[in-house]
Scaffold this active site. Structure first.
Site, PDB file in Angstrom:
ATOM      1  N   HIS A 320       0.805  -1.211   0.000  1.00 49.81           N
ATOM      2  CA  HIS A 320       0.000   0.000   0.000  1.00 49.81           C
ATOM      3  C   HIS A 320       0.842   1.268   0.000  1.00 49.81           C
ATOM      4  CE1 HIS A 320      -3.344  -2.710   1.160  1.00 49.81           C
ATOM      5  NE2 HIS A 320      -4.082  -1.794   0.574  1.00 49.81           N
ATOM      6  N   GLY A 321       2.048   1.218   0.529  1.00 48.85           N
ATOM      7  CA  GLY A 321       2.840   2.435   0.557  1.00 48.85           C
ATOM      8  C   GLY A 321       4.190   2.238   1.209  1.00 48.85           C
TER       9      GLY A 321
END
Length: 463
Positions: A320-321
């Site tokens: 996700h990041g």
């Protein structure tokens, strides 16, 4: 070119009309391929070269995996290239920043310059799509496709290119081989999905962000704990509505073009466990990690199943990041899923009914909301500050706008309504005169596009 912009629907309608004028399937696919690249390069023309490189490398790796004497070598090339490109664009600066921090802690002077690397939109999604092709060929679950153009269209198909769902080659390539034009029922389904997505995004998710979530996270020190808790609930619904809206619109566009995309959500906040939540949330991603990473690590058959679960969810978090907050987010979910599996093994945790099920749903929703702090916060410092403010700013008073309250209430009610009722209302709408249907569609699209104006990007664009 966002799904909430007027220009996108001009593009979509023009493409649907052009596809109806073309008779040969090969010409239709070539037109779709050109349209998909044009759509992607409208964000930044340089992204097209990266998408093309990802396509070419994995296409030829797929053929070499099947026909060469050393398939593992070519699978390794596919993995190293695809994950290497993803790592360079998404995680390289994060690595440099942490290397610089470690050097400073050790008293070493560092002169590491952070590179200004633009994160290509959708790279996490189409990287995984391309990898599903080569991995499935290596596992003898898929035959390599003969046409580079077909594979390129699979990787770049514009409805799901930017934010999913993650479509596997075994699901989409057969549709390209036997494409049939969208009939009246498919077109109606497509339009309904697009309208539903726009309602979720423009009239609910964006309003929750503007009137509840953003004020709380921007200035959490000056809000009461009651408002901050309500904002966490609001964010949980905002991120669901925002992401599922993109999926609805993507599926609707695909139906108008004569293709199917998989369902990506199944009312996740009615899950009665964290494990069940991940079976309902971002299904295409969670199933990808389950089939390609968790089972690759050994699953429940090799190694320690609990370690395999935690490692899988850490990877989900990092996907996700690039941030410690995302790593911790995935780690916490992995620990909870592993704990539930341990409890289930000894019969201490299982399916519930009645009020026990309701309590299990509330418990799961509470855990999901609390962990959302790390998902929404920019870093661990902000996440910790937000949770500390909830603990310290003990007060029940808060100011919530009418628009924010209505949006949150409607979001909760829509989530609780049984799906068969929604299908019944949709069927009743479809039985009304076509002129009335068209008038409603035009009015809704116009009003929502004017309200949205493409200014609020979808949350998952950053991933």
């Amino acid at each position: 070119m966002s799904f909430t912009s007027f220009h996108f629907y001009v593009f979509l309608i023009a493409l649907v009309i052009l596809l109806r004028l073309v008779q040969h399937n090969g010409q239709k696919k070539m037109l779709l391929l050109l349209a998909s690249y044009w759509f992607y390069m409208s964000w930044d023309w340089r992204f097209g070269a990266l998408l093309f490189a990802m396509t070419v490398v994995n296409f030829y790796c797929g053929r070499l995996i099947r026909y060469s004497a050393r398939p593992k070598i070519w699978l390794s090339v596919s993995l190293l290239f695809s994950l290497g490109v993803l790592g360079l664009f998404k995680y390289f600066n994060f690595f440099l920043a942490n290397l610089d921090a470690v050097a400073s802690m050790l008293g070493m002077s560092s002169h590491i310059n952070i590179l200004h690397i633009i994160l290509p939109v959708g790279i996490s999604f189409y990287t995984f799509q391309a990898l599903s092709y080569t991995i499935d060929i290596y596992r003898r679950q898929l035959d390599p496709v003969d046409s580079l153009a077909d594979f390129a269209l699979f990787v770049s198909f514009f409805p799901q290119l930017v934010a999913g769902p993650i479509v596997r080659a075994s699901y989409f390539l057969p549709q390209l081989a036997q494409h049939t034009p969208a009939d009246s029922a498919a077109q109606q389904e497509g339009v309904m999905l697009i309208i539903r997505g726009l309602i979720k995004k423009v009239l609910l998710a964006d309003i929750l962000a503007l009137h509840l979530v953003d004020p709380a996270f921007t200035d959490y020190a000056n809000h009461s704990s009651a408002f901050l808790v309500l904002a966490l609930i609001g964010y949980s619904f905002q991120v669901y509505l925002d992401f599922s809206a993109y999926t609805d619109i993507a599926r609707g566009c695909a139906r108008l073009l004569g293709y199917q995309l998989p369902i990506n959500f199944n009312r996740p906040y009615l899950a009665d466990s964290i494990s069940n939540f991940w079976q309902r949330w971002h299904i295409s991603m969670s199933s990808f990690f389950r089939d390609y990473l968790y089972h690759g690590l050994g699953g429940s058959k090799r190694g320690n199943v609990y370690i395999n679960l935690v490692l899988t969810f850490v990877a989900i978090g990092v996907w996700h990041g690039a941030g410690w907050n995302f790593l911790l987010y995935g780690f916490c979910h992995g620990v909870l899923v592993a704990f539930e599996r341990y409890m289930r093994k000894y019969g201490w945790f299982g399916s519930q009914t009645g009020w026990r099920w309701a309590l299990a749903v509330l418990r799961t929703f509470f855990l999901v909301c609390v962990l959302r702090v790390m998902f929404r916060a920019e870093d661990l410092h902000q996440a910790g500050g937000y949770l500390q403010a909830i603990w310290q700013n003990m007060a029940l008073s808060f100011h919530l706008t009418t628009a924010g309250a209505v949006a949150l209430l409607v979001a909760i009610v829509l989530h609780l309504i049984p799906q068969h009722y929604m299908a019944l209302w949709q069927q009743r709408y479809l039985t009304t005169p076509q002129l009335l249907q068209a008038s409603v569609v035009v009015l809704l699209l116009y009003s929502m596009l004017m309200l949205g104006s493409g200014e609020a990007p979808f949350i998952y664009f950053q991933f």
